[in-house]
Design a protein around this motif. Structure first.
Motif, PDB file in Angstrom:
ATOM      1  N   THR A 178       0.980  -1.128  -0.151  1.00  0.00           N
ATOM      2  CA  THR A 178       0.003  -0.217   0.015  1.00  0.00           C
ATOM      3  C   THR A 178       0.796   1.228  -0.071  1.00  0.00           C
ATOM      4  O   THR A 178       0.427   2.157  -0.979  1.00  0.00           O
ATOM      5  CB  THR A 178      -1.086   0.053   1.301  1.00  0.00           C
ATOM      6  OG1 THR A 178      -1.755  -1.030   1.233  1.00  0.00           O
ATOM      7  CG2 THR A 178      -1.913   1.423   1.335  1.00  0.00           C
ATOM      8  N   THR A 209       0.388   4.099  -2.939  1.00  0.00           N
ATOM      9  CA  THR A 209      -0.353   5.157  -2.627  1.00  0.00           C
ATOM     10  C   THR A 209       0.238   6.234  -3.519  1.00  0.00           C
ATOM     11  O   THR A 209      -0.660   7.023  -4.212  1.00  0.00           O
ATOM     12  CB  THR A 209      -0.057   5.333  -1.104  1.00  0.00           C
ATOM     13  OG1 THR A 209      -0.918   4.433  -0.245  1.00  0.00           O
ATOM     14  CG2 THR A 209      -0.672   6.836  -0.985  1.00  0.00           C
ATOM     15  N   PHE A 218      -3.101   7.996  -5.461  1.00  0.00           N
ATOM     16  CA  PHE A 218      -3.569   9.015  -4.394  1.00  0.00           C
ATOM     17  C   PHE A 218      -4.312  10.236  -5.180  1.00  0.00           C
ATOM     18  O   PHE A 218      -5.295  10.504  -5.099  1.00  0.00           O
ATOM     19  CB  PHE A 218      -2.650   9.248  -3.525  1.00  0.00           C
ATOM     20  CG  PHE A 218      -3.312   9.834  -2.174  1.00  0.00           C
ATOM     21  CD1 PHE A 218      -3.883   9.344  -1.204  1.00  0.00           C
ATOM     22  CD2 PHE A 218      -3.203  11.226  -2.062  1.00  0.00           C
ATOM     23  CE1 PHE A 218      -4.611   9.845   0.041  1.00  0.00           C
ATOM     24  CE2 PHE A 218      -4.054  11.762  -0.974  1.00  0.00           C
ATOM     25  CZ  PHE A 218      -4.413  11.063   0.017  1.00  0.00           C
ATOM     26  N   VAL A 230      -5.798   2.310   0.341  1.00  0.00           N
ATOM     27  CA  VAL A 230      -5.685   3.694   0.049  1.00  0.00           C
ATOM     28  C   VAL A 230      -6.920   4.636  -0.354  1.00  0.00           C
ATOM     29  O   VAL A 230      -6.855   5.797  -0.249  1.00  0.00           O
ATOM     30  CB  VAL A 230      -4.752   3.781  -1.609  1.00  0.00           C
ATOM     31  CG1 VAL A 230      -5.459   3.120  -2.663  1.00  0.00           C
ATOM     32  CG2 VAL A 230      -4.234   5.056  -1.893  1.00  0.00           C
ATOM     33  N   ARG A 290      -7.876   5.972   2.797  1.00  0.00           N
ATOM     34  CA  ARG A 290      -7.178   7.332   3.170  1.00  0.00           C
ATOM     35  C   ARG A 290      -7.636   8.463   2.349  1.00  0.00           C
ATOM     36  O   ARG A 290      -7.513   9.538   2.943  1.00  0.00           O
ATOM     37  CB  ARG A 290      -5.648   6.933   2.869  1.00  0.00           C
ATOM     38  CG  ARG A 290      -4.699   7.853   3.587  1.00  0.00           C
ATOM     39  CD  ARG A 290      -3.202   7.553   2.974  1.00  0.00           C
ATOM     40  NE  ARG A 290      -2.997   6.184   3.721  1.00  0.00           N
ATOM     41  CZ  ARG A 290      -1.740   5.551   3.628  1.00  0.00           C
ATOM     42  NH1 ARG A 290      -0.707   6.090   3.085  1.00  0.00           N
ATOM     43  NH2 ARG A 290      -1.495   4.390   4.353  1.00  0.00           N
ATOM     44  N   SER A 321       1.082  11.811  -0.750  1.00  0.00           N
ATOM     45  CA  SER A 321      -0.161  11.202  -0.096  1.00  0.00           C
ATOM     46  C   SER A 321      -0.207  11.499   1.430  1.00  0.00           C
ATOM     47  O   SER A 321      -1.386  11.207   2.190  1.00  0.00           O
ATOM     48  CB  SER A 321       0.093   9.609  -0.377  1.00  0.00           C
ATOM     49  OG  SER A 321       1.007   9.204   0.339  1.00  0.00           O
TER      50      SER A 321
END
Length: 494
Positions: free
Chosen positions: A128, A132, A136, A161, A164, A476
């Motif tokens: 991840t 990302t 992202f 992701v 997030r 990110s």
């Protein structure tokens, strides 16, 4: 009028990856179910509206002053299905995801090793972290462009992701994960922070509970298969006539999944060499090489065979058949159960589909036949007149099948949308759009990316434009101070 339309349309965003055909098929199945639910809601609302007959006309006219007339209509649903890796990720992530099809076709053992080695928390978190930065910003652009009221993931890799990115926006957008693996559920499916996790089997639910996640958020609703599998179709006789099949020979359907994997060619050759009294329907999916190979050798087969590529009429093909031979794909297994077909598994994707074999064999709806002798012997038993194995497996299939699962999943997703008459996630109470809860730097990056995509190639590739775009790119992990300033700015604007 514009405010009414804002509060009656809800946007549902499905995140998928076209690795095989299963993820898109699941998204399409749920989407079609939601459209049918919407149609039913509209019909029920119209039926409840009172009708008054005026003396001057024998034609019923709707009363303009009734209480029911003032009620808001049910919402309409705008559905977007997006391959996030193809459309919103960057090199090399976009290209790496495309390796799934060739890997399971030419080196399935390698895929199995990758699956098992990555099926743990440490590896998933490391992957991840690597992925990302490559997706992202694309997710932020996707969300701010589509402005979904709910986001539904039908792919395991994207979940961590996505959660997030949604937190970065600062809006309360529900996130739902729909698991499309029956038994062998990868660690990445259950990313903490989703609002709901929809799983197809009790075994998948138990894996979720072992993760110590909220038991109130997991819902065992079945595998999403298209609503067309619940509709009545023509009789078996009519379908066989449509496909040019003989009425007096059993029909065997051979399916290799979207990528045409799973020992399809070997199964056709084994049946031909055994000279079984059957006729074949063979679906090669997107495997154009296999399709061409079978077309070339069809005239030399000792059984009648109809060869198809990627098809959209699978329910008809299944209802025209007596037995299905397929790799252990979860979607095809559940579709076959819905069509009362006994299953012979001719192959599987190591790791990902290993548990599906246990699902089929343990529930006595089919067998695994990896060699030609086992496959032809099992097929002989099933096509034998009055076969006890056939009767038993058909009865078990009816007990296990959940053909209406997509409707249950659709209803669960719709339950997370704003209530009727309330503004959507991206609107305020007065109907005005909410400013994105992002810093000016993020908004500038998105605007620059949009501009960059519309520039002529000679300009877009210039060193000046590339340097300027790079300086506007965002990481990110934004500093916490920037996040606080962004939230303070949005509060001041609202």
């Amino acid at each position: 009028m514009s405010q009414l339309s804002d509060t009656t349309q809800r946007t549902i965003l499905f995140l998928i990856a076209d690795t095989g055909a299963g993820h898109r098929s699941a998204a399409n199945a749920i989407s079609n179910a939601i459209r049918l639910i919407s149609q039913r809601e509209q019909e029920e609302w119209n039926a409840q509206k009172p009708v008054a007959v005026h003396a001057s006309s024998a034609t019923p006219q709707r009363s303009p002053v009734s209480t029911a007339e003032k009620e808001l209509p049910p919402p309409t649903y705008r559905i977007e299905i997006v391959d996030v890796f193809e459309e919103y990720s960057r090199f090399p992530l976009r290209e790496a995801v495309k390796l799934y099809g060739p890997t399971i076709r030419y080196n399935p053992k390698l895929f199995g090793e990758v699956f098992h080695r990555s099926n743990r928390e440490g590896t998933v978190m490391a992957m991840t972290s690597l992925a990302t930065p490559l997706i992202f910003n694309g997710l932020l652009k996707l969300f701010t462009t589509i402005q979904p009221d709910v986001v539904v993931s039908i792919h395991p890799i994207i979940n961590f992701v996505t959660i997030r990115a949604l937190k970065q926006l600062g809006l309360q957008i529900p996130f739902i994960t729909v698991v499309t693996d029956l038994i062998s559920v990868h660690f990445s499916w259950f990313a903490p922070g989703a609002d709901a996790y929809i799983v197809p089997t009790e075994q998948a639910k138990q894996l979720y509970l072992k993760r110590k996640l909220d038991p109130e958020r997991v819902h065992m609703l079945g595998m999403p298969i298209d609503p067309k599998y619940t509709r009545e179709v023509a009789s078996k006789e009519d379908l066989r006539k449509k496909f040019g099949l003989a009425q007096d020979l059993p029909v065997v359907l051979l399916v290799g999944g979207g990528d045409g994997a799973g020992g399809l060619h070997a199964a056709v050759r084994a049946i031909s060499q055994a000279r079984l009294p059957v006729q074949l329907l063979v679906v090669t999916g997107r495997n154009k090489k296999l399709y061409a190979q079978l077309q070339r050798t069809r005239s030399r087969l000792h059984v009648s065979a109809h060869i198809f590529g990627f098809v959209n009429n699978m329910p008809e093909l299944m209802h025209a058949s007596d037995v299905i031979i397929t790799k252990a794909g979860p979607g095809t297994i559940c579709e076959a159960l819905a069509c009362d077909l006994p299953i012979i598994l001719s192959g599987y994707v190591p790791g990902q589909e290993e548990g599906n074999i246990d699902y089929v064999v343990h529930n006595d709806v089919g067998v695994l036949a990896l060699d030609s002798r086992t496959l032809t012997d099992e097929l002989r038993r099933l096509i034998k007149p009055g076969s006890p194995e056939l009767r038993r497996r058909l009865a078990n299939a009816r007990k296990l099948s959940r053909p209406a699962s997509s409707f249950a999943i659709g209803e669960e997703i719709l339950s997370f949308l704003p209530e009727r008459g309330q503004p959507g996630v991206w609107q305020r109470q007065d109907g005005q759009p909410v400013h994105y809860r992002m810093s000016g730097r993020i908004q500038s990056a998105i605007r620059i990316r949009r501009l960059h995509s519309h520039l002529p190639k000679t300009i877009a590739k210039s060193s000046v434009i590339r340097r300027f775009s790079k300086t506007q790119d965002i990481s990110s992990e934004m500093p916490e101070q920037t996040k606080r300033l962004s939230r303070r700015n949005i509060k001041d604007r609202i």
